[in-house]
Design an enzyme around this catalytic site. Structure first.
Site, PDB file in Angstrom:
ATOM      1  N   LYS A 116      -4.393  -9.420  -0.758  1.00  0.00           N
ATOM      2  CA  LYS A 116      -3.150  -8.684  -0.510  1.00  0.00           C
ATOM      3  C   LYS A 116      -2.019  -9.184  -1.397  1.00  0.00           C
ATOM      4  CE  LYS A 116      -3.969  -7.023   4.178  1.00  0.00           C
ATOM      5  NZ  LYS A 116      -5.390  -7.326   4.235  1.00  0.00           N
ATOM      6  N   GLU A 200       5.181 -10.643   5.395  1.00  0.00           N
ATOM      7  CA  GLU A 200       6.050  -9.508   5.110  1.00  0.00           C
ATOM      8  C   GLU A 200       7.149  -9.437   6.161  1.00  0.00           C
ATOM      9  OE1 GLU A 200       3.593  -6.087   5.236  1.00  0.00           O
ATOM     10  OE2 GLU A 200       2.750  -6.380   3.241  1.00  0.00           O
ATOM     11  N   HIS A 235      -2.107  -4.293  16.186  1.00  0.00           N
ATOM     12  CA  HIS A 235      -2.457  -3.869  14.822  1.00  0.00           C
ATOM     13  C   HIS A 235      -3.837  -3.227  14.734  1.00  0.00           C
ATOM     14  CE1 HIS A 235       1.078  -6.176  13.816  1.00  0.00           C
ATOM     15  NE2 HIS A 235       0.523  -7.259  14.326  1.00  0.00           N
ATOM     16  N   ARG A 292     -12.698   1.384   0.823  1.00  0.00           N
ATOM     17  CA  ARG A 292     -13.906   1.809   1.524  1.00  0.00           C
ATOM     18  C   ARG A 292     -13.601   3.083   2.305  1.00  0.00           C
ATOM     19  NH1 ARG A 292     -12.067   0.625   6.542  1.00  0.00           N
ATOM     20  NH2 ARG A 292     -10.833  -1.281   6.817  1.00  0.00           N
TER      21      ARG A 292
END
Length: 627
Positions: A116, A200, A235, A292
């Site tokens: 990431k 973040e 999440h 994917r």
């Protein structure tokens, strides 16, 4: 041409891939662990190849073993599905070295988006909007805490190598940072083999809008519109729909073009999903790209009329995309819900065991890897099936999903079916446009709404007591510790119904059923599954004296089957109520257990890595008197 396809996955996605591939005349090979030897993907494959071992590392993550089998059976291509090795660049590279097509992007693209931190740097160069954050290579605790303090709490910790909600924690204050980071790192290491973290700024009240992209090896790239995946718990996506409410053509095009730009910046080929956060002001920000096929791909298939697995196989053979952007259009609205083997009323603890009864609705697409009689183990992800509906409008689709959930019945294990019914009936869901925090904020209310009235619980107990297949005295006076005198029908039977003790006499049970119909009763292990009137209940005998003894002893038992991953105390330690003592992992999620009272720890000899069963005594805390 692909003639032999090995599906390096299990469960519903393996079955889903087979459906398309077999329809195209492709011979499908399943792989399976010992625990999955009787699974549906094994049964439905043209050939099934056994893997040594049951753990993930020994089976579905064992690259050497999978490629050895693929070579031995002259496999043309491997489809990785989602999860497991689907975003493993080493696996994709090894497939290429073995001259086996990998049905997915090239290794370099997976590698670029697999980290990431590196992905954020690439996206910045490609002019894709980003949130403020730290995406560096170093991730020691003090550096990360300093970065969090600089951008301001709350922040979101994310596993650099992760996805699917694993290895993620929202941290709202500096005081909670160390525990949140440690838990996220453990979960990430277990799920992805890497504990590296990025941070973040947490954007409150944002929506999770993702764009389905497809690229080929002829420099063509398209977006198949967007999905709204904002309804999440911790999440983890729960409900998805397409298209996203409130996204107009201008915003749709801007997000779609940014997503294609992101894919082409890394030389992407195949199916991918670019995930954005959409702010209340209409600004959107890149989160990550999943290299994917997504779990929620069926809603895109529903609104476009395209088979995305067919597209994947087509592109993997080196052919151009089946359609270009101007040939794609949105038709109607689709909603998908994920059915998980978990118990929402007990903190969403994973639920394992044999599925004794299973009913699917007739008005929905069912993507499932289970049938009645199958067993859910603690080894794998808790998602067991998806229901997908498609209507001409969003309101039509909502009506269809509500009807489909009403006609879905799973007995033998706990599931989130009733919670899904509550979500899809909620006025704010029906209105649309909820944020990613909505479900967590509404969860207590939704679970309370899922609570059944006492009348229904009493009806369940009455149905058990008077069931023709069950002897009432199995849970009779000698086991209940109540007053009982021979010759009188006054004994009272106690049952735990959804966490509440319901007490009923035989006379009261007969009177209750005299005015209503009994529910269906199925005996299982030490309790009963009761079904009817749109509900499914797990009911078990309750012994008040024994329960009081357990509470007063400070006994801590396993809430589900799993593995011990952390022990925070040793025999003889003095602890305070609320101190974390032990953590258990099941279905790739971590569950911590805490001291119920101030006292001294008495251990049972468990060690990290040990397997434990549901309700097994883990340790106890002998209470210290403060008199």
């Amino acid at each position: 041409m692909i003639k032999k396809l090995l599906i390096a996955n299990r469960g519903e996605i393996a079955v889903r891939i087979m459906k398309t591939a077999q329809a195209q005349g492709i011979e499908c090979f399943a792989i399976y662990s010992f625990a999955d030897r009787n699974a549906q993907h094994v049964i439905q494959a043209d050939q099934a190849l056994a893997l040594n071992g049951a753990s993930l590392g020994e089976s579905y993550l064992n690259i050497e073993q999978i490629l050895t089998l693929a070579t031995a059976y002259n496999i043309d291509a491997i489809h990785p599905g989602y999860g497991f090795l689907s975003e493993n660049d080493v696996f994709a590279e090894r497939c290429a070295q073995a001259n086996i097509r990998f049905v997915g992007p090239p290794p370099s693209a997976i590698q670029a988006m697999g980290s990431k931190s590196k992905a954020k740097q690439i996206m910045e160069a490609a002019n894709v909007p980003l949130l403020p954050g730290y995406h560096g290579d170093k991730d020691d605790a003090e550096l990360l805490k300093a970065a969090a303090k600089q951008m301001g709490f709350p922040v979101l910790l994310k596993a650099s190598a992760g996805g699917g909600g694993k290895g993620m924690r929202v941290v709202d204050s500096e005081a909670n940072f160390a525990d949140g980071l440690a838990a996220a790192k453990r979960e990430a290491e277990h799920a992805f083999g890497s504990s590296h973290m990025i941070i973040e700024k947490f954007l409150a009240h944002a929506r999770h809008i993702e764009v389905q992209v497809f690229c080929d090896s002829h420099n063509n790239g398209v977006y198949l519109f967007e999905r709204d995946c904002s309804i999440q718990r911790r999440h983890q996506k729960v409900v998805e729909e397409a298209p996203a409410l409130g996204v107009d053509e201008t915003l749709r095009m801007a997000m779609g073009q940014a997503a294609v730009r992101a894919a082409q910046a890394i030389g992407y080929v195949g199916a991918g999903t670019v995930e954005f956060l959409l702010g209340e002001d209409g600004g959107f920000y890149f989160m990550e790209m999943n290299t994917r096929l997504q779990v929620e791909h069926p809603v895109t298939e529903a609104i476009t009329g395209e088979d995305l697995v067919s597209w994947q196989l087509h592109v993997a053979e080196g052919k151009p995309l089946p359609k270009l952007q101007n040939e794609l259009a949105i038709n109607g609205h689709a909603i998908e819900v994920r059915l998980y083997a978990e118990n929402p009323q007990r903190g969403f603890l994973p639920s394992t065991g044999r599925i004794s009864h299973l009913e699917w609705p007739n008005n929905a697409r069912i993507d499932a890897g289970i049938v009645s009689g199958d067993t859910i183990t603690p080894l794998y992800d808790p998602m067991i099936a998806k229901l997908i509906v498609h209507g001409s409008t969003r309101q039509d689709a909502i009506g269809l999903i509500q009807s489909a959930l009403a006609d879905t019945h799973i007995l033998g294990i706990h599931s989130n079916t009733q919670l899904l019914r509550q979500i899809c009936a909620h006025a704010e869901f029906v209105r649309g446009g909820v944020s990613t925090t909505w479900l967590d904020e509404q969860l207590a209310t939704l679970l309370e709404s899922s609570e059944l009235a006492n009348e229904i619980k009493e009806l369940a107990v009455a149905s058990i007591l008077l069931s023709p297949t069950e002897a009432a005295n199995k849970h009779g006076a000698w086991h209940q510790c109540d007053d009982f005198r021979l010759g009188e029908d006054t004994r009272v039977y106690h049952f735990d119904v959804a966490g509440e003790c319901i007490s009923l006499s035989l006379t009261a049970a007969k009177n209750l059923l005299a005015s209503t119909s009994a529910l269906e009763v199925m005996s299982k292990d030490n309790g009963y599954w009761v079904q009817g009137a749109g509900i499914e209940l797990w009911v078990k005998p309750f012994h008040p004296v024994r329960a009081q003894t357990a509470r007063s002893s400070g006994a801590i038992s396993a809430p589900m089957s799993g593995s011990v991953i952390e022990i925070c105390c040793k025999d003889g330690d003095q602890v305070k109520a609320g101190d974390k003592l032990i953590s258990i992992e099941a279905m790739k999620m971590e569950h911590a257990l805490y001291a119920p009272v101030d006292g001294v720890v008495v251990t049972t000899g468990l060690a990290v890595g040990d397997s434990v069963n549901d309700d097994q005594l883990l340790l106890s805390v002998e209470e210290i008197s403060h008199a």
